[in-house]
Design a protein around this motif. Structure first.
Motif, short mmCIF file in Angstrom:
data_model
loop_
_atom_site.label_atom_id
_atom_site.label_comp_id
_atom_site.label_asym_id
_atom_site.label_seq_id
_atom_site.Cartn_x
_atom_site.Cartn_y
_atom_site.Cartn_z
N THR A 228 0.85 -1.18 0.00
CA THR A 228 0.00 0.00 0.00
C THR A 228 0.89 1.24 0.00
N LYS A 229 0.34 2.35 -0.45
CA LYS A 229 1.11 3.60 -0.49
C LYS A 229 0.79 4.50 0.70
N GLY A 230 -0.05 4.02 1.61
CA GLY A 230 -0.37 4.79 2.81
C GLY A 230 0.79 4.81 3.78
N GLN A 231 0.64 5.59 4.82
CA GLN A 231 1.68 5.67 5.85
C GLN A 231 1.15 5.03 7.13
N PRO A 232 1.78 4.01 7.60
CA PRO A 232 2.94 3.36 7.00
C PRO A 232 2.51 2.40 5.89
N PRO A 233 3.38 2.15 4.92
CA PRO A 233 3.05 1.18 3.87
C PRO A 233 2.84 -0.20 4.49
N GLN A 234 1.93 -0.96 3.89
CA GLN A 234 1.67 -2.31 4.38
C GLN A 234 1.85 -3.30 3.25
N ASP A 235 2.40 -4.46 3.60
CA ASP A 235 2.49 -5.56 2.65
C ASP A 235 1.16 -6.27 2.62
N VAL A 236 0.70 -6.60 1.41
CA VAL A 236 -0.56 -7.32 1.23
C VAL A 236 -0.28 -8.53 0.35
N ALA A 237 -0.84 -9.66 0.71
CA ALA A 237 -0.74 -10.88 -0.09
C ALA A 237 -2.13 -11.41 -0.33
N GLY A 238 -2.30 -12.10 -1.45
CA GLY A 238 -3.61 -12.64 -1.75
C GLY A 238 -3.55 -13.63 -2.90
N LYS A 239 -4.74 -13.93 -3.41
CA LYS A 239 -4.86 -14.89 -4.51
C LYS A 239 -5.83 -14.33 -5.54
N TYR A 240 -5.74 -14.91 -6.75
CA TYR A 240 -6.60 -14.44 -7.82
C TYR A 240 -6.96 -15.59 -8.75
N VAL A 241 -8.01 -15.36 -9.51
CA VAL A 241 -8.37 -16.24 -10.62
C VAL A 241 -8.74 -15.33 -11.79
N VAL A 242 -8.22 -15.65 -12.95
CA VAL A 242 -8.55 -14.88 -14.15
C VAL A 242 -8.90 -15.85 -15.27
N VAL A 243 -9.65 -15.33 -16.22
CA VAL A 243 -9.92 -16.05 -17.46
C VAL A 243 -9.30 -15.25 -18.58
N TRP A 244 -8.45 -15.91 -19.34
CA TRP A 244 -7.81 -15.31 -20.51
C TRP A 244 -8.57 -15.76 -21.75
N ARG A 245 -8.74 -14.86 -22.72
CA ARG A 245 -9.33 -15.21 -24.02
C ARG A 245 -8.38 -14.77 -25.12
N LYS A 246 -8.25 -15.60 -26.11
CA LYS A 246 -7.44 -15.24 -27.27
C LYS A 246 -8.36 -14.55 -28.28
N ILE A 247 -8.08 -13.26 -28.51
CA ILE A 247 -8.91 -12.44 -29.39
C ILE A 247 -7.98 -11.83 -30.44
N ASN A 248 -8.27 -12.11 -31.71
CA ASN A 248 -7.44 -11.61 -32.81
C ASN A 248 -5.96 -11.91 -32.58
N GLY A 249 -5.68 -13.12 -32.11
CA GLY A 249 -4.30 -13.56 -31.94
C GLY A 249 -3.62 -13.10 -30.67
N ARG A 250 -4.30 -12.33 -29.82
CA ARG A 250 -3.71 -11.83 -28.56
C ARG A 250 -4.44 -12.41 -27.37
N TRP A 251 -3.67 -12.77 -26.34
CA TRP A 251 -4.28 -13.22 -25.09
C TRP A 251 -4.65 -11.99 -24.27
N LEU A 252 -5.94 -11.87 -23.95
CA LEU A 252 -6.47 -10.74 -23.17
C LEU A 252 -7.24 -11.25 -21.97
N LEU A 253 -7.23 -10.47 -20.92
CA LEU A 253 -8.00 -10.82 -19.73
C LEU A 253 -9.48 -10.58 -19.99
N ALA A 254 -10.29 -11.57 -19.67
CA ALA A 254 -11.74 -11.45 -19.83
C ALA A 254 -12.43 -11.29 -18.47
N THR A 255 -11.89 -11.94 -17.46
CA THR A 255 -12.44 -11.88 -16.11
C THR A 255 -11.28 -11.86 -15.14
N ASP A 256 -11.34 -10.99 -14.15
CA ASP A 256 -10.24 -10.81 -13.20
C ASP A 256 -10.84 -10.66 -11.80
#
Length: 142
Positions: free
Chosen positions: A108-136
């Motif tokens: 975080t950029k607050g004072q004092p800065p804090q470390d944050v850890a977590g997890k994520y799930v995303v769905v990638w889609r290939k659109i016109n030859g490029r991998w793009l994020l569809a859901t984040d």
């Protein structure tokens, strides 16, 4: 013999999209996302999302569409930085999509800065030859 060769060729061609969706290939995309975010380049990060993408932030409202995602990222960059993403699992969903599960760290950029850890799930889609994020989707461990 010809049938065996044809079957082998078919298996190789069918496996090619899955290889493109490997953890290593997706990790390169994650590294590019994090580098652009850490530079404060909301436009570059938003360009990695499909036009109709969704972002579902931790304890926040759903964000839909690239322009709204860019605005969300611009605000987020004022509050957090030093993001690192680590792809843990990639599941190909056909030749033009993949599901990724991973972990993140940031400060975080607050004072004092804090470390944050977590997890994520995303769905990638290939659109016109490029991998793009569809859901984040992500959330912190605390």
């Amino acid at each position: 013999m010809v049938r065996k060769i044809a079957l082998a060729a078919c298996l190789v061609l069918c496996a090619a999209p899955a290889m493109a969706q490997s953890v290593a290939a997706i990790q390169k995309l994650d590294d590019a996302w994090a580098a652009a975010f850490n530079k404060g380049d909301a436009r570059a990060v938003a360009a990695m999302y499909a036009e109709d993408a969704y972002v579902l932030p931790n304890m926040g409202d759903m964000v839909h569409g690239r322009p709204a995602i860019q605005a969300f990222l611009t605000d987020a960059m004022k509050q957090i930085g030093d993001i690192s993403l680590k792809a843990a699992d990639v599941l190909p969903l056909g030749g033009n999509a993949a599901r990724e599960i991973g972990t993140f760290t940031m400060k975080t950029k607050g004072q004092p800065p804090q470390d944050v850890a977590g997890k994520y799930v995303v769905v990638w889609r290939k659109i016109n030859g490029r991998w793009l994020l569809a859901t984040d989707i992500w959330n912190s461990n605390k």
